[in-house]
Design an enzyme around this catalytic site. Sequence first.
Site, mmCIF file in Angstrom:
data_model
loop_
_atom_site.group_PDB
_atom_site.id
_atom_site.type_symbol
_atom_site.label_atom_id
_atom_site.label_comp_id
_atom_site.label_asym_id
_atom_site.label_seq_id
_atom_site.Cartn_x
_atom_site.Cartn_y
_atom_site.Cartn_z
ATOM 1 N N ASP A 103 0.867 -1.166 0.000
ATOM 2 C CA ASP A 103 0.000 0.000 0.000
ATOM 3 C C ASP A 103 0.914 1.230 0.000
ATOM 4 O O ASP A 103 1.842 1.313 0.799
ATOM 5 C CB ASP A 103 -0.857 -0.027 1.280
ATOM 6 C CG ASP A 103 -2.268 0.475 1.054
ATOM 7 O OD1 ASP A 103 -2.402 1.592 0.531
ATOM 8 O OD2 ASP A 103 -3.217 -0.246 1.430
ATOM 9 N N ASP A 205 -3.161 4.690 -2.160
ATOM 10 C CA ASP A 205 -4.218 5.110 -1.245
ATOM 11 C C ASP A 205 -4.716 6.533 -1.552
ATOM 12 O O ASP A 205 -3.928 7.411 -1.888
ATOM 13 C CB ASP A 205 -3.648 5.075 0.183
ATOM 14 C CG ASP A 205 -4.673 5.395 1.248
ATOM 15 O OD1 ASP A 205 -5.550 4.557 1.482
ATOM 16 O OD2 ASP A 205 -4.590 6.500 1.846
ATOM 17 N N GLU A 269 -6.689 3.664 -5.575
ATOM 18 C CA GLU A 269 -7.964 3.757 -4.855
ATOM 19 C C GLU A 269 -8.664 5.041 -5.279
ATOM 20 O O GLU A 269 -8.179 6.140 -4.996
ATOM 21 C CB GLU A 269 -7.756 3.782 -3.336
ATOM 22 C CG GLU A 269 -9.098 3.764 -2.604
ATOM 23 C CD GLU A 269 -9.093 4.348 -1.199
ATOM 24 O OE1 GLU A 269 -9.997 4.027 -0.427
ATOM 25 O OE2 GLU A 269 -8.206 5.161 -0.876
ATOM 26 N N HIS A 330 -11.427 -3.280 3.318
ATOM 27 C CA HIS A 330 -11.370 -3.021 4.756
ATOM 28 C C HIS A 330 -12.103 -1.742 5.168
ATOM 29 O O HIS A 330 -12.072 -1.385 6.346
ATOM 30 C CB HIS A 330 -9.901 -2.933 5.169
ATOM 31 C CG HIS A 330 -9.217 -1.755 4.519
ATOM 32 N ND1 HIS A 330 -9.035 -1.682 3.151
ATOM 33 C CD2 HIS A 330 -8.719 -0.616 5.029
ATOM 34 C CE1 HIS A 330 -8.444 -0.527 2.855
ATOM 35 N NE2 HIS A 330 -8.237 0.136 3.976
ATOM 36 N N ASP A 331 -12.709 -1.048 4.208
ATOM 37 C CA ASP A 331 -13.412 0.197 4.507
ATOM 38 C C ASP A 331 -14.927 0.091 4.370
ATOM 39 O O ASP A 331 -15.634 1.047 4.689
ATOM 40 C CB ASP A 331 -12.958 1.309 3.538
ATOM 41 C CG ASP A 331 -11.510 1.702 3.731
ATOM 42 O OD1 ASP A 331 -11.029 1.660 4.884
ATOM 43 O OD2 ASP A 331 -10.853 2.050 2.730
#
Length: 527
Positions: A103, A205, A269, A330-331
Amino acid sequence: MHANEKDHAWWQRGIIYQIYPRSFMDSNGDGTGDLPGITARLDYLARLGVDAIWISPIFPSPMADFGYDVANYTGVDPLFGSLDDLDQLVEAAHQRGLRVLLDYVPNHTSDAHPWFVESRSSRDNLRREWYIWRDPNPDGGPPNNWVSVFGGSAWELDPTTDQYYYHAYLREQPDLNWRSPAAHAAMLDVLRFWLDRGIDGFRIDALRQVIKDDQFRDDPLDPAWTEGQDPYLSRVHLHSTDRPELMDIVHEFRALADSYNGDRLMIGELYLPIERLIAYYGADGQGLHLPFNFHLILTAWGARRVAGLVETYEAALPVYAWPNWVLGNHDRPRVASRVGAAQARVAAMLLLTLRGTPTVYQGEEIGMHDVDIPPEMIQDPVAHSLPGLGLGRDPERTPMQWDASEFAGFSSVPPWLPLADDFATANVQSQEAEPKSMLSLYRRLIELRRATPALSVGSYRQVYVDDDLFIYARELGSRRVMVALNFSHGERALPAGVGEELRPVLSTHLDEVDRGVLRANEGLLLE
Ligand code: GLC
């Protein structure tokens, strides 16, 4: 390999698996997952049949946002292990044919990063311009109306120098100033550091936030927003996100990745509408390989809605753009909780038979659902900063369920987040032994996708859609596969004439198939 298949890169044919490292496997009995834990479970991932793992941040961090607040981009947080552990993980993964993606968090650092500590120390510090500092408004308030994704103003007044700094997320996550040549160069060096060490690519990210309007104009208010909704949505983020200048940086990321051996992967993302999302493939495909497509997460679950989404996305993609699909991360609430356990099997077939690279979030393959977190165990700062909106992300971050032992085979002590109450039955070990389990379904689907070029690289064509059914074909040369999905909880006959010449190969029920009928919540693959 089919001729046409050879023309495709590993990440086009492949499947990506997201690991949330805090919750994957704890090897040292501290209740939190770590790198040696991941290494210990690589055989499981190789058996599952995925091609790459993306690991959410493992860098030194005060963990205000569980690693998305990075205090050193080129190290490993002791909680997760050491740089040696990471090297060993990469080597062990490569031995098994698995690539490793990290990431990359370019938008912001931790407020504990030495760069920010210097930057905030005085107005004339050399690193002052590495972050975004502005004078207060004449009335002493924040410089403009930009809001943080995590609630409240995105500006924090720093008493040391009486200026505000900008943070798109937590106040502990000050945004870097990508218009500063020195900060910009330092952040590209971060990519080189990891690429030199053999990392196969990155998930970038918060990419849409990286460049902001240089005039800091107010974001327009969204008239559709009403009190009680997520306050971030009260603005149209015209000036604070998705700026045209961002494309230059994206092209730079890509050129840097390509300067290695040509098979490093850049994923971004980007929570954006489809027409804006596809811009990030860049002119002539010289941007991101894969701008993450989250629209299966954002679209209401129903045959017409999902079919419409696929049509819109397929139609919007330029010829050079390779599609991709994501069901969860994960969000966001887990797919099994969004659509229910029965439809989650249909969703699995959809994800793994659409055209484009699928990303599987850890635990989806065993049907993990969101876990209710008792108030005293809440970890995610968003649950506190935006209370009552159900936006806290702990429910989808609970530990991976490996077996039925006391702590689910995840740890030898109580884990950092509670385990799902059904882990004793819903776990990898029990599902491996159970021929009709979700895990067995994932394995079969992945196996089929790998073995069937029409599925991995073939074309997409919608065949039929109504309120309940969505049917499409994947074709390559003379090979044709058809996928029929029943989004309803009732039995449905296959429409007359559809797939008559084809033979059923796989049902999401993993049992004998009746050719003409789709049972409740059933997906069927025909060939
Ligand atoms: C991304 C991450 C999320 C994080 C945020 C700030 O959206 O996926 O987990 O909190 O960026 O870095």
